[in-house]
Design a protein around this motif. Structure first.
Motif, PDB file in Angstrom:
ATOM      1  N   THR A 178       0.832  -1.215   0.000  1.00 38.67           N
ATOM      2  CA  THR A 178       0.000   0.000   0.000  1.00 38.67           C
ATOM      3  C   THR A 178       0.860   1.256   0.000  1.00 38.67           C
ATOM      4  O   THR A 178       1.871   1.310   0.719  1.00 38.67           O
ATOM      5  CB  THR A 178      -0.867   0.030   1.287  1.00 38.67           C
ATOM      6  N   ILE A 179       0.451   2.245  -0.802  1.00 39.58           N
ATOM      7  CA  ILE A 179       1.057   3.576  -0.690  1.00 39.58           C
ATOM      8  C   ILE A 179      -0.060   4.537  -0.310  1.00 39.58           C
ATOM      9  O   ILE A 179      -1.146   4.513  -0.917  1.00 39.58           O
ATOM     10  CB  ILE A 179       1.684   4.062  -2.032  1.00 39.58           C
ATOM     11  N   ILE A 180       0.189   5.348   0.720  1.00 36.08           N
ATOM     12  CA  ILE A 180      -0.769   6.396   1.090  1.00 36.08           C
ATOM     13  C   ILE A 180      -0.100   7.715   0.745  1.00 36.08           C
ATOM     14  O   ILE A 180       0.910   8.086   1.349  1.00 36.08           O
ATOM     15  CB  ILE A 180      -1.135   6.320   2.595  1.00 36.08           C
ATOM     16  N   TYR A 181      -0.614   8.376  -0.292  1.00 37.90           N
ATOM     17  CA  TYR A 181       0.027   9.591  -0.808  1.00 37.90           C
ATOM     18  C   TYR A 181      -0.800  10.794  -0.357  1.00 37.90           C
ATOM     19  O   TYR A 181      -1.949  10.950  -0.756  1.00 37.90           O
ATOM     20  CB  TYR A 181       0.091   9.510  -2.342  1.00 37.90           C
ATOM     21  N   VAL A 182      -0.217  11.650   0.490  1.00 40.28           N
ATOM     22  CA  VAL A 182      -0.871  12.893   0.918  1.00 40.28           C
ATOM     23  C   VAL A 182      -0.236  14.018   0.115  1.00 40.28           C
ATOM     24  O   VAL A 182       0.992  14.125   0.061  1.00 40.28           O
ATOM     25  CB  VAL A 182      -0.679  13.132   2.437  1.00 40.28           C
ATOM     26  N   LYS A 206      -6.806   3.233  -5.738  1.00 41.56           N
ATOM     27  CA  LYS A 206      -8.084   2.830  -5.133  1.00 41.56           C
ATOM     28  C   LYS A 206      -9.037   4.033  -5.114  1.00 41.56           C
ATOM     29  O   LYS A 206     -10.166   3.937  -5.540  1.00 41.56           O
ATOM     30  CB  LYS A 206      -7.810   2.326  -3.719  1.00 41.56           C
ATOM     31  N   TYR A 207      -8.571   5.147  -4.601  1.00 42.80           N
ATOM     32  CA  TYR A 207      -9.363   6.387  -4.660  1.00 42.80           C
ATOM     33  C   TYR A 207      -8.492   7.587  -4.323  1.00 42.80           C
ATOM     34  O   TYR A 207      -7.385   7.450  -3.774  1.00 42.80           O
ATOM     35  CB  TYR A 207     -10.572   6.341  -3.702  1.00 42.80           C
ATOM     36  N   ILE A 208      -9.020   8.766  -4.676  1.00 45.41           N
ATOM     37  CA  ILE A 208      -8.418  10.041  -4.274  1.00 45.41           C
ATOM     38  C   ILE A 208      -9.514  10.794  -3.537  1.00 45.41           C
ATOM     39  O   ILE A 208     -10.649  10.839  -4.020  1.00 45.41           O
ATOM     40  CB  ILE A 208      -7.976  10.861  -5.509  1.00 45.41           C
ATOM     41  N   ILE A 217      -5.783  13.040  -0.496  1.00 47.25           N
ATOM     42  CA  ILE A 217      -5.151  11.776  -0.087  1.00 47.25           C
ATOM     43  C   ILE A 217      -5.438  10.800  -1.220  1.00 47.25           C
ATOM     44  O   ILE A 217      -6.524  10.829  -1.810  1.00 47.25           O
ATOM     45  CB  ILE A 217      -5.703  11.263   1.259  1.00 47.25           C
ATOM     46  N   CYS A 218      -4.439   9.976  -1.536  1.00 51.07           N
ATOM     47  CA  CYS A 218      -4.644   8.976  -2.578  1.00 51.07           C
ATOM     48  C   CYS A 218      -4.154   7.626  -2.047  1.00 51.07           C
ATOM     49  O   CYS A 218      -3.065   7.537  -1.468  1.00 51.07           O
ATOM     50  CB  CYS A 218      -3.847   9.374  -3.820  1.00 51.07           C
ATOM     51  N   ILE A 219      -4.977   6.604  -2.234  1.00 54.75           N
ATOM     52  CA  ILE A 219      -4.600   5.261  -1.768  1.00 54.75           C
ATOM     53  C   ILE A 219      -4.251   4.410  -2.983  1.00 54.75           C
ATOM     54  O   ILE A 219      -5.043   4.311  -3.931  1.00 54.75           O
ATOM     55  CB  ILE A 219      -5.760   4.596  -0.985  1.00 54.75           C
ATOM     56  N   LEU A 220      -3.068   3.803  -2.936  1.00 56.98           N
ATOM     57  CA  LEU A 220      -2.631   2.934  -4.040  1.00 56.98           C
ATOM     58  C   LEU A 220      -2.348   1.538  -3.503  1.00 56.98           C
ATOM     59  O   LEU A 220      -1.766   1.394  -2.421  1.00 56.98           O
ATOM     60  CB  LEU A 220      -1.340   3.480  -4.671  1.00 56.98           C
ATOM     61  N   ASN A 221      -2.777   0.542  -4.261  1.00 60.05           N
ATOM     62  CA  ASN A 221      -2.488  -0.845  -3.881  1.00 60.05           C
ATOM     63  C   ASN A 221      -1.664  -1.503  -4.964  1.00 60.05           C
ATOM     64  O   ASN A 221      -1.957  -1.326  -6.154  1.00 60.05           O
ATOM     65  CB  ASN A 221      -3.784  -1.631  -3.681  1.00 60.05           C
ATOM     66  N   LYS A 222      -0.684  -2.283  -4.530  1.00 62.37           N
ATOM     67  CA  LYS A 222       0.181  -2.980  -5.496  1.00 62.37           C
ATOM     68  C   LYS A 222      -0.661  -3.890  -6.390  1.00 62.37           C
ATOM     69  O   LYS A 222      -1.527  -4.629  -5.896  1.00 62.37           O
ATOM     70  CB  LYS A 222       1.218  -3.809  -4.733  1.00 62.37           C
ATOM     71  N   LYS A 223      -0.384  -3.852  -7.714  1.00 61.10           N
ATOM     72  CA  LYS A 223      -1.086  -4.754  -8.624  1.00 61.10           C
ATOM     73  C   LYS A 223      -0.565  -6.165  -8.402  1.00 61.10           C
ATOM     74  O   LYS A 223       0.643  -6.343  -8.165  1.00 61.10           O
ATOM     75  CB  LYS A 223      -0.808  -4.354 -10.078  1.00 61.10           C
ATOM     76  N   LEU A 224      -1.437  -7.114  -8.489  1.00 62.31           N
ATOM     77  CA  LEU A 224      -0.974  -8.490  -8.367  1.00 62.31           C
ATOM     78  C   LEU A 224      -0.518  -8.937  -9.743  1.00 62.31           C
ATOM     79  O   LEU A 224      -1.325  -9.007 -10.674  1.00 62.31           O
ATOM     80  CB  LEU A 224      -2.095  -9.386  -7.856  1.00 62.31           C
TER      81      LEU A 224
END
Ligand SMILES: C[S@@+](CC[C@H](N)C(=O)[O-])C[C@H]1O[C@@H](n2cnc3c(N)ncnc32)[C@H](O)[C@@H]1O
Length: 378
Positions: free
Chosen positions: A323-327, A348-350, A365-372
Motif C-alpha cells: 500500500t502507498i498512502i500519498y498525501v 483505489k481512490y483520491i 489523499i490517494c490510496i494505491l495498492n500494489k497490482k498483483l
C-alpha cells in the motif's frame, strides 16, 4: 470590453476568449457577463480584471473581508462556500483525468469544515511600521487589523504586537491555545491532533488547519487498519505527526525528514506519546531511501508541493509495498506521480480535503495498492 465567462481556471479566475486568445479574468464567475480591463497581454493568453459586473452569478456573494480585493491571501471569497467545494472537487477530477490519465470517478466527495478562522499559523510582514500582508503581486504592505482565515485567539494576539521585526511568525497550539511568537524567546508549543500531542517549533512544518488534519489523519489510520499494515515508512514526516498518529495500530514506523528542527521535534514527540516503535532519520528522502529493501508493507508519502523526486518514485516501483498512502497539497504533481506509479499500482481512490478554504489550494489523499502481477508477487 464586455465578455461572458465560461468556467473557472485552477486558480479561481474566470475564463473567456478575447480576440482568439484565452483570457483569465480576476473576480469573475461562470456564466457571468462582466466588463473587463486587460492587465497584460502575453503571446498565448491575456490577463484581465473585472471592472463591472453586468449579469452576476447566483453563486456570487459579497466578500466578508475588507482587504480581499488587494490582499493576495484569498482567491475565492466572492463565491459561496458550497460552490467553492464543488469547484475544488471538479478541479481535482479534471487534473487527475488530464495528467494521470485515469478515470475521474476515482475522486471521492470533498471533505470540508468551517470556511473561516481555521488557520493556526500566520506570517506577517512589516515595513515602515506597517504590519500586515503583502499586496497581490507587489511588495507593498496592506496593514491589517485581523484576518478572517486566522484562529480568533491569534487575531486578538496580533493586535498587541510591539515588535518591529520585518517578519513575524505566529502559531497557535490546537486545544492548548499556546502561542509561538518568532520575535520572543518562547520557541515551541504543544498542539493536539486527536488524542496525540505534538511539540512544534518555528521552522518545523505543521498542517495549518487542525480540524481538517484530524479528519485526514483518521482517513490514513482507517486505511492502515483495513490494510493490516505492520511495517510502515513515513516519508517527509515533519514532526512525526502521521507516524505517531498510527503508531498504536502497527508494529514499526520509520520516519524520514530533511528539516533538523522538525526531526528534533519528532524525537521529542515520540517520547511525549510513549511510542517505542518509531525511529526517525534526518536527511533527504531521495538519499536515505537509496538502499531501502522490501521490508515495508506500507509507505506513506507527504511531500512538499513539488511532489516526489524521480528517485523516490523509482524506489517505490522497485520495493513495491502493498500500500502507498500519498498525501498531497498539489493535485498537479500528485497526478504526475500517479501517472508513473500506476504502472505497478492500482489507484483505489483520491479524496480531496478542503484544508485551505477561500483559497484555490486543495489537499488530497490517494490510496494505491500494489497490482498483483504473478503468483510470486502474491
Ligand atoms: C507537506 S510537509 C509534511 C509533514 C508531515 N507529514 C505532516 O503531516 O506534518 C513536507 C515535509 O517534507 C520535508 N521535506 C521537503 N523536502 C524534503 C526532502 N527532499 N527529503 C525529506 N524531507 C523533505 C519538509 O521539511 C516538510 O516537513
Amino acid at each position: 470590453m464586455e465578455v461572458e465567462i465560461e468556467k473557472l481556471d485552477h486558480y479561481g479566475r474566470g475564463i473567456t476568449r478575447v480576440a482568439d486568445k484565452i483570457c483569465f479574468v480576476e473576480n469573475a464567475l461562470p456564466n457571468e457577463v462582466v466588463e473587463i480591463e486587460i492587465i497584460k497581454e502575453h503571446k498565448k493568453y491575456i490577463e484581465a480584471k473585472t471592472t463591472k459586473i453586468i449579469k452576476p452569478s447566483e453563486d456570487r456573494i459579497t466578500p466578508p473581508c475588507p482587504y480581499y480585493e488587494k490582499c493576495g491571501g484569498c482567491n475565492l471569497e466572492h463565491i459561496s462556500f458550497l460552490k467553492e467545494n464543488e469547484f475544488k472537487e471538479e478541479k481535482v477530477k479534471e487534473i487527475i483525468e488530464k495528467f494521470a490519465k485515469t478515470n475521474k470517478n476515482i475522486v471521492k466527495d470533498i471533505v470540508y469544515d468551517e470556511p473561516y478562522h481555521y488557520r493556526n499559523k500566520v506570517t506577517l510582514h512589516q515595513i515602515n511600521n506597517k504590519l500586515g500582508f503583502y499586496e497581490k503581486k507587489t511588495n507593498n504592505i496592506i496593514p491589517i487589523k485581523e484576518c478572517l482565515l486566522l484562529n480568533k485567539e491569534l487575531n486578538k494576539y496580533l493586535k498587541n504586537i510591539k515588535s518591529k521585526n520585518n517578519e513575524i511568525i505566529l502559531k497557535i497550539g490546537n486545544k492548548t491555545n499556546e502561542i509561538l511568537d518568532s520575535t520572543k524567546n518562547k520557541k515551541n508549543i504543544i498542539s493536539y491532533i486527536g488524542s496525540k500531542k505534538y511539540r512544534l517549533s518555528e521552522k518545523s512544518f505543521f498542517q495549518v488547519n487542525s480540524v481538517i488534519t484530524e479528519k485526514l489523519y483518521n482517513n490514513i489510520k482507517d486505511e492502515i487498519i483495513k490494510n493490516n499494515s505492520k511495517n510502515v515508512l513515513d516519508l517527509y514526516c515533519g514532526t512525526g505527526t502521521i507516524g505517531i498518529y498510527i503508531s498504536d495500530n502497527v508494529d514499526k514506523v520509520l520516519g524520514i525528514e530533511s528539516c533538523k528542527e522538525a526531526i528534533e521535534d519528532a524525537n521529542y514527540n515520540k517520547k511525549l506519546n510513549n511510542c517505542n516503535n518509531i525511529t526517525f532519520k534526518l536527511g533527504k528522502v531521495e538519499d536515505l531511501t537509496k538502499d531501502l529493501t522490501k521490508d515495508y508493507d506500507t509507505v506513506i508519502v507527504d511531500p512538499p508541493r513539488n511532489g516526489l523526486d524521480k528517485k523516490v518514485t523509482n524506489k517505490l516501483l522497485e520495493i513495491l509495498p502493498k500500500t502507498i498512502i500519498y498525501v498531497s497539497c498539489d493535485p498537479i504533481t500528485l497526478a504526475r506521480d500517479l501517472s508513473i506509479l500506476k504502472e505497478k499500482f492500482n489507484i483505489k481512490y483520491i479524496r480531496p480535503y478542503n484544508m485551505f478554504p477561500r483559497t484555490y489550494h486543495v489537499e488530497n489523499i490517494c490510496i494505491l495498492n500494489k497490482k498483483l502481477m504473478s503468483k510470486d508477487d502474491k
